[in-house]
Design a protein around this motif. Structure first.
Motif, short mmCIF file in Angstrom:
data_model
loop_
_atom_site.label_atom_id
_atom_site.label_comp_id
_atom_site.label_asym_id
_atom_site.label_seq_id
_atom_site.Cartn_x
_atom_site.Cartn_y
_atom_site.Cartn_z
N UNK A 19 -21.86 -16.84 108.92
CA UNK A 19 -21.43 -16.90 107.53
C UNK A 19 -19.96 -16.50 107.42
N UNK A 20 -19.23 -17.25 106.62
CA UNK A 20 -17.83 -16.92 106.32
C UNK A 20 -17.72 -16.67 104.82
N UNK A 21 -17.10 -15.58 104.46
CA UNK A 21 -16.99 -15.16 103.06
C UNK A 21 -15.53 -15.15 102.65
N UNK A 22 -15.24 -15.75 101.52
CA UNK A 22 -13.88 -15.76 100.97
C UNK A 22 -13.71 -14.60 100.01
N UNK A 23 -12.66 -13.80 100.24
CA UNK A 23 -12.35 -12.68 99.37
C UNK A 23 -10.90 -12.79 98.91
N UNK A 24 -10.64 -12.35 97.69
CA UNK A 24 -9.28 -12.28 97.18
C UNK A 24 -8.76 -10.85 97.32
N UNK A 112 -15.74 -12.14 95.97
CA UNK A 112 -15.37 -10.81 95.51
C UNK A 112 -13.88 -10.61 95.62
N UNK A 113 -13.42 -9.51 95.03
CA UNK A 113 -11.98 -9.24 94.94
C UNK A 113 -11.71 -7.78 95.28
N UNK A 114 -10.71 -7.57 96.14
CA UNK A 114 -10.21 -6.22 96.39
C UNK A 114 -8.92 -6.06 95.58
N UNK A 115 -8.94 -5.12 94.64
CA UNK A 115 -7.78 -4.86 93.79
C UNK A 115 -7.03 -3.66 94.36
N UNK A 116 -5.77 -3.87 94.73
CA UNK A 116 -4.96 -2.77 95.24
C UNK A 116 -4.12 -2.22 94.09
N UNK A 133 -11.62 -9.53 84.80
CA UNK A 133 -12.73 -9.49 83.86
C UNK A 133 -12.97 -10.87 83.26
N UNK A 134 -11.91 -11.63 83.03
CA UNK A 134 -12.04 -12.98 82.49
C UNK A 134 -12.74 -13.90 83.48
N UNK A 135 -12.56 -13.65 84.77
CA UNK A 135 -13.15 -14.51 85.79
C UNK A 135 -14.55 -14.08 86.21
N UNK A 136 -14.93 -12.84 85.90
CA UNK A 136 -16.28 -12.39 86.15
C UNK A 136 -16.63 -12.16 87.61
N UNK A 137 -15.63 -11.97 88.49
CA UNK A 137 -15.91 -11.73 89.90
C UNK A 137 -16.11 -10.23 90.16
N UNK A 138 -17.06 -9.88 91.03
CA UNK A 138 -17.21 -8.46 91.38
C UNK A 138 -15.98 -7.98 92.14
N UNK A 139 -15.55 -6.75 91.86
CA UNK A 139 -14.36 -6.25 92.54
C UNK A 139 -14.48 -4.77 92.86
N UNK A 140 -13.73 -4.36 93.87
CA UNK A 140 -13.57 -2.96 94.21
C UNK A 140 -12.09 -2.63 94.12
N UNK A 193 -22.69 -7.59 97.96
CA UNK A 193 -24.08 -7.82 98.37
C UNK A 193 -25.06 -7.14 97.42
N UNK A 194 -24.73 -5.92 97.01
CA UNK A 194 -25.60 -5.22 96.05
C UNK A 194 -25.64 -5.94 94.72
N UNK A 195 -24.49 -6.44 94.28
CA UNK A 195 -24.41 -7.16 93.00
C UNK A 195 -25.25 -8.43 93.05
N UNK A 196 -25.19 -9.14 94.19
CA UNK A 196 -25.95 -10.37 94.34
C UNK A 196 -27.45 -10.08 94.34
N UNK A 197 -27.84 -9.01 95.01
CA UNK A 197 -29.26 -8.65 95.05
C UNK A 197 -29.76 -8.25 93.67
N UNK A 198 -28.93 -7.52 92.92
CA UNK A 198 -29.33 -7.11 91.57
C UNK A 198 -29.48 -8.32 90.66
#
Length: 204
Positions: A19-24, A112-116, A133-140, A193-198
């Motif tokens: 599996x390959x996952x794209x993150x911003x 998902x998105x990593x916000x620095x 928030x407008x895009x609705x992607x989970x982020x840390x 992963x937790x967000x997807x499971x929820x």
């Protein structure tokens, strides 16, 4: 265990990757996005940096960034094999607001998105978070430590200052250090992963 960092040894994905996952990787101008991707990428990172010129005077706020001479104008790209079955493709976005139109294309397919953020210029992150928030992607959120970063901020203080939900992960990070950057990405992947499971558990 995360694979090593040699670009020569890791130009190609291992056959075991399923599996390959794209993150911003996003954030305001000068927070360390290019540095973080460069510190973790197992391939030579793709960078679209240009030298800053007089045209940026009065447009890009260089307060606290006296040593910064280049800026990303399209994207950064890197890859890291997180474990034998999972690879992450990292796309770094430009920080300046005038380049935010590029986010639409870069965000397509991202999980998902990593916000620095930089606590020396925390207010610069507010509009970035609004865009997410407008895009609705989970982020840390990864708080990048610079040499002169104030060390008295607690995670709870930062969560309140950034108006984050209780479940949004907040981690401390030195984007120059590979281990710290990887830990931030792992935190994001686990949260995604937790967000997807929820979401799957919610009755239709």
């Amino acid at each position: 265990m995360v694979s090593g960092s040699s670009a020569e040894d890791h130009r190609y994905l291992p056959d075991s990757v399923e599996q390959a996952v794209k993150l911003l990787v996003v954030g305001a101008f000068g927070v360390g996005k290019t540095t973080l991707i460069g510190s973790v990428s197992e391939i030579a990172p793709l960078r679209t940096e240009e030298t800053m010129t007089a045209a940026s005077i009065g447009v890009d706020d260089l307060a606290g960034l006296a040593a910064k001479t280049t800026t990303t104008v399209a994207m950064d790209f890197g890859r890291v094999t997180l474990n034998p079955r999972l690879a992450l493709y990292l796309f770094g976005t430009p920080g300046q607001r005038r380049f935010w139109d590029l986010w639409e294309g870069l965000a397509e397919g991202a999980l998902g998105v990593l916000v620095i953020v930089d606590t020396r210029r925390l207010e610069d992150s507010f509009e970035v978070l609004e865009q997410l928030e407008l895009r609705g992607l989970p982020f840390a959120v990864a708080v990048n430590h610079f040499p002169d970063t104030p060390r008295h901020h607690t995670v709870e203080n930062l969560r309140q200052a950034l108006d984050l939900l209780e479940e949004t992960p907040v981690v401390m990070c030195d984007a120059r250090q590979r281990r710290a950057s990887l830990d931030a990405l792992i935190t994001l992947v686990e949260y995604v992963m937790r967000s997807a499971e929820s979401a799957q558990e919610v009755p239709v």
